[in-house]
Design a protein around this motif. Structure first.
Motif, mmCIF file in Angstrom:
data_model
loop_
_atom_site.group_PDB
_atom_site.id
_atom_site.type_symbol
_atom_site.label_atom_id
_atom_site.label_comp_id
_atom_site.label_asym_id
_atom_site.label_seq_id
_atom_site.Cartn_x
_atom_site.Cartn_y
_atom_site.Cartn_z
ATOM 1 N N SER A 67 -9.478 -5.064 2.280
ATOM 2 C CA SER A 67 -9.296 -5.016 0.829
ATOM 3 C C SER A 67 -8.691 -3.717 0.344
ATOM 4 C CB SER A 67 -10.646 -5.228 0.133
ATOM 5 O OG SER A 67 -11.563 -4.214 0.510
ATOM 6 N N ALA A 68 -8.658 -2.683 1.194
ATOM 7 C CA ALA A 68 -8.181 -1.393 0.706
ATOM 8 C C ALA A 68 -7.707 -0.520 1.857
ATOM 9 C CB ALA A 68 -9.281 -0.673 -0.071
ATOM 10 N N LEU A 69 -6.728 0.311 1.580
ATOM 11 C CA LEU A 69 -6.222 1.347 2.482
ATOM 12 C C LEU A 69 -5.654 2.453 1.622
ATOM 13 C CD1 LEU A 69 -5.056 2.628 5.113
ATOM 14 C CD2 LEU A 69 -3.059 1.138 4.806
ATOM 15 N N THR A 70 -6.037 3.686 1.910
ATOM 16 C CA THR A 70 -5.461 4.839 1.229
ATOM 17 C C THR A 70 -4.802 5.737 2.265
ATOM 18 O OG1 THR A 70 -7.101 4.802 -0.548
ATOM 19 C CG2 THR A 70 -5.901 6.854 -0.226
ATOM 20 N N ALA A 77 1.745 13.111 -1.631
ATOM 21 C CA ALA A 77 1.431 11.934 -2.434
ATOM 22 C C ALA A 77 0.385 11.098 -1.701
ATOM 23 C CB ALA A 77 2.676 11.099 -2.696
ATOM 24 N N THR A 78 -0.395 10.352 -2.467
ATOM 25 C CA THR A 78 -1.315 9.382 -1.871
ATOM 26 C C THR A 78 -1.026 8.001 -2.450
ATOM 27 O OG1 THR A 78 -3.051 9.782 -3.521
ATOM 28 C CG2 THR A 78 -3.136 11.082 -1.487
ATOM 29 N N VAL A 79 -1.215 6.994 -1.603
ATOM 30 C CA VAL A 79 -1.008 5.607 -2.005
ATOM 31 C C VAL A 79 -2.255 4.822 -1.618
ATOM 32 C CG1 VAL A 79 0.382 3.528 -1.716
ATOM 33 C CG2 VAL A 79 1.482 5.780 -1.656
ATOM 34 N N SER A 80 -2.821 4.109 -2.574
ATOM 35 C CA SER A 80 -3.980 3.250 -2.323
ATOM 36 C C SER A 80 -3.548 1.799 -2.480
ATOM 37 C CB SER A 80 -5.117 3.572 -3.298
ATOM 38 O OG SER A 80 -5.577 4.895 -3.098
ATOM 39 N N LEU A 81 -3.570 1.068 -1.377
ATOM 40 C CA LEU A 81 -3.179 -0.336 -1.389
ATOM 41 C C LEU A 81 -4.404 -1.220 -1.563
ATOM 42 C CD1 LEU A 81 -0.696 -0.538 1.641
ATOM 43 C CD2 LEU A 81 -0.159 -0.072 -0.760
ATOM 44 N N GLY A 82 -4.289 -2.194 -2.440
ATOM 45 C CA GLY A 82 -5.314 -3.214 -2.598
ATOM 46 C C GLY A 82 -4.680 -4.584 -2.541
ATOM 47 N N ARG A 83 -5.467 -5.595 -2.701
ATOM 48 C CA ARG A 83 -4.939 -6.958 -2.623
ATOM 49 C C ARG A 83 -4.323 -7.415 -3.937
ATOM 50 N NH1 ARG A 83 -6.095 -8.811 2.233
ATOM 51 N NH2 ARG A 83 -5.181 -10.847 1.698
ATOM 52 N N GLU A 84 -4.491 -6.615 -4.995
ATOM 53 C CA GLU A 84 -3.912 -6.972 -6.290
ATOM 54 C C GLU A 84 -2.884 -5.962 -6.774
ATOM 55 O OE1 GLU A 84 -7.057 -7.636 -9.038
ATOM 56 O OE2 GLU A 84 -7.804 -9.434 -8.013
ATOM 57 N N LEU A 85 -3.049 -4.699 -6.403
ATOM 58 C CA LEU A 85 -2.102 -3.676 -6.835
ATOM 59 C C LEU A 85 -2.180 -2.483 -5.902
ATOM 60 C CD1 LEU A 85 -3.895 -1.244 -8.343
ATOM 61 C CD2 LEU A 85 -3.894 -2.867 -10.223
ATOM 62 N N ALA A 86 -1.198 -1.608 -6.051
ATOM 63 C CA ALA A 86 -1.190 -0.324 -5.345
ATOM 64 C C ALA A 86 -1.136 0.791 -6.378
ATOM 65 C CB ALA A 86 0.004 -0.224 -4.413
ATOM 66 N N ARG A 87 -1.850 1.885 -6.093
ATOM 67 C CA ARG A 87 -1.835 3.047 -6.975
ATOM 68 C C ARG A 87 -1.195 4.212 -6.220
ATOM 69 N NH1 ARG A 87 -5.230 5.416 -11.270
ATOM 70 N NH2 ARG A 87 -5.028 7.691 -11.115
ATOM 71 N N SER A 98 0.433 9.437 -12.068
ATOM 72 C CA SER A 98 -0.102 8.292 -11.332
ATOM 73 C C SER A 98 0.563 7.015 -11.838
ATOM 74 C CB SER A 98 -1.623 8.180 -11.512
ATOM 75 O OG SER A 98 -2.280 9.323 -11.015
ATOM 76 N N PHE A 99 0.863 6.124 -10.886
ATOM 77 C CA PHE A 99 1.509 4.862 -11.214
ATOM 78 C C PHE A 99 0.820 3.728 -10.455
ATOM 79 C CE2 PHE A 99 4.676 8.099 -11.949
ATOM 80 C CZ PHE A 99 5.362 7.664 -13.077
ATOM 81 N N VAL A 100 1.043 2.512 -10.932
ATOM 82 C CA VAL A 100 0.606 1.324 -10.202
ATOM 83 C C VAL A 100 1.791 0.377 -10.077
ATOM 84 C CG1 VAL A 100 -1.803 1.498 -10.931
ATOM 85 C CG2 VAL A 100 -0.191 0.129 -12.294
ATOM 86 N N THR A 101 1.748 -0.434 -9.027
ATOM 87 C CA THR A 101 2.682 -1.544 -8.865
ATOM 88 C C THR A 101 1.858 -2.746 -8.437
ATOM 89 O OG1 THR A 101 4.667 -2.360 -7.735
ATOM 90 C CG2 THR A 101 3.250 -0.853 -6.501
#
Length: 562
Positions: free
Chosen positions: A186-189, A518-528, A549-552
């Protein structure tokens, strides 16, 4: 794959999977063919004597390459370069260290003898619950580096590791395995770092990164620079004569590159980041020479001279990075591109855009595009790597398809007036290559594409457009460009060209010229995405700030303020 009798006998190779995914036999064949051609060229242009320095005379699997030094004879701490780990699989991780009691000497203070090194892997940092232990050999042929592929581990676990040589014990490192191959993680940073020129500042960003809560660090190149470093370490302004004069010339030979890694790894903040997190690494140009392209050097030197230099640089890179056996170099060739997975959440296709590229058009630099740069036969990745990338996308069922690579992928105009110049060293100098990749992503149905970039010493955020000439065209993904750790000095929040770049490139969502990561946090609905900066690197102790900070969103690509 390099023949077994050319491999160091650190451990027997593991077969079957990379990050829990079966090897792609077709890709292996393509890479093997490319390496065969390169080896043949290397032998032709350098002669057998030069090639032998990098291709034979290495320790055979299971055989003694040199007399053995009793580790009990070590009188000084050999673990001056700390520890590192990398490329986590669901069931294994690569552990690295190097023995160097006197790191600023060519022989590192050790005789040309092999040394047996013990290693342990535990569930706790006090090593009360050790789950794996073993021994590995530090060979003089590989500058007494150690690469241990520690296997039979549980997926998705944090582990602690250390090495022992005689009475000396290394610092403790922390690493982790990837989730199981089919796990619905569900998550990876992860963090992004690049461009860490030693003489242009302190590695304060790494000190902060060592304390950050990330799963993996992805290093996007320019781990070191080939340029001379004077005795005061440039901007670091050490007391005169602090560093020996042996660093005060450009790296060319194997000894030069090895010593330059010794200098960089002497930094305590870099060592702290390696000890805290596993790294996934790829190179850019400065690990060898500025802006080289394939077998073409930056300057006009004979091809045999440059290929020998490239062989030296690639050999030292493998020795000093936490890389597995499939990346072992053979002469001037090193199969660096590879595919990693984080369960079913993310597929990482790590690219090499230096070793196989066509030479830069129009003499390199910023130029107006034209027939030379737009020639459809030009490539940044080479044909085999391009097919490997696109074929991998067709087979991917990951939520996120992430591409760690080196140079800016999205278009950058440097003027609001058209035609505008673009960088010939980036994907803008290879537009046909970029078009093939974008068409391949679209044909494969890649929904959530994320390209990771270093090189340019600034933070950028881009929307990747299907047609960069049409701001309303489909957004296929995002590009996250991380700034440098030190290269370029302190930098500024808004460089002089900030207004022009933001106006000339409507798909550019962010631009900041400070140093950091930079850091990127991936989820199943969005990435920050968090862009982190420090206000200065020429003096120590700078605080860390999140500049933006941004989301996609999954299925709706494009960077939006968080």
């Amino acid at each position: 794959m390099t023949p077994a009798h050319h491999r160091p006998s650190h451990q027997q190779p593991q077969a079957g999977t990379r990050f829990g995914t079966p090897f792609d036999a077709h890709a292996r064949e393509l890479r093997a063919a490319a390496r065969h051609l390169n080896r043949r060229r290397f032998m032709t242009v350098t002669g057998a004597a030069a090639a032998l320095a990098f291709s034979v005379g290495l320790p055979a699997a299971g055989a003694a390459s040199a007399a053995e030094l009793d580790a009990a004879q070590l009188t000084d701490d050999p673990f001056t370069h700390g520890v590192a780990s990398g490329d986590p699989h669901p069931d294994s991780v690569l552990l690295w260290t190097r023995l160097a009691p006197t790191p600023y000497q060519a022989d590192s203070g050790l005789p040309a003898q092999r040394v047996t090194v013990g290693w342990e892997l535990a569930l706790d940092e006090r090593f009360r619950n050790v789950v794996r232990r073993g021994t590995a050999t530090a060979h003089p042929e590989f500058h007494h580096t150690v690469h241990v592929e520690a296997g039979h581990l549980a997926p998705g676990h944090v582990y602690y590791y250390r090495f022992r040589a005689g009475r000396f014990v290394s610092p403790v490192g922390r690493t982790r395995t990837a989730p199981a191959e089919r796990a619905r993680s569900s998550a990876l940073t992860f963090a992004l770092a690049s461009c860490q020129r030693y003489d242009q500042g302190y590695y304060t960003a790494y000190r902060h990164l060592a304390e950050d809560d990330v799963d993996v660090v992805i290093h996007l190149g320019d781990y070191l620079y080939e340029y001379a470093v004077n005795s005061s370490a440039g901007a670091r302004a050490y007391p005169a004569g602090t560093l020996p004069d042996l660093f005060d010339h450009e790296t060319v030979t194997l000894e030069d590159y090895r010593l330059r890694y010794a200098l960089y790894k002497s930094d305590p903040d870099l060592r702290a980041a390696h000890a805290a997190h596993p790294f996934v690494v790829t190179w850019d140009d400065h690990e060898t020479e500025n802006n080289y392209a394939g077998d073409t050097p930056e300057n006009s030197v004979p091809p045999e001279e440059f290929l020998l230099r490239r062989a030296a640089a690639y050999r030292a890179y493998w020795e000093n990075m936490p890389l597995r056996r499939p990346q072992l170099p053979d002469g001037p060739d090193l199969p660096l591109y590879r595919r990693l997975h984080w369960g079913r959440l993310a597929q990482f296709d790590v690219l090499d855009t230096r070793q196989y590229r066509s030479n830069q058009a129009y003499g390199d630099g910023w130029q107006y595009p034209g027939p030379e740069s737009e020639d459809p036969s030009r490539t940044l990745t080479g044909d085999a790597q391009e097919r490997w990338l696109i074929d991998g996308w067709h087979r991917s069922d990951a939520v996120w398809n992430v591409v760690p690579q080196q140079v800016t992928f999205s278009r950058r105009h440097n003027s609001t007036t058209l035609p505008s110049k673009v960088s010939m060293d980036s994907w803008d100098g290879y537009p046909a290559s970029r078009e093939r990749v974008l068409a391949g992503a679209q044909a494969a149905g890649v929904r959530n594409l994320m390209v990771l970039t270093g090189d340019v010493h600034v933070h950028y955020g881009f929307d990747i457009k299907r047609d960069f000439d049409d701001p309303d065209s489909a957004t296929l993904g995002t590009e996250i460009v991380t700034t440098s750790v030190t290269s370029g000095g302190n930098g500024s929040e808004k460089p002089a060209n900030w207004d022009t770049y933001m106006a000339a490139n409507p798909h550019m969502r962010f631009y900041n010229g400070r140093r950091g990561y930079a850091t990127v946090s991936l989820g199943r609905e969005l990435a920050r995405v968090d862009y982190k900066t420090v206000p200065h690197v020429t003096t120590q102790g700078a605080p860390l700030t999140t500049a933006a900070s941004f989301v996609t969103e999954v299925g709706d690509q494009g960077l939006k303020p968080a």
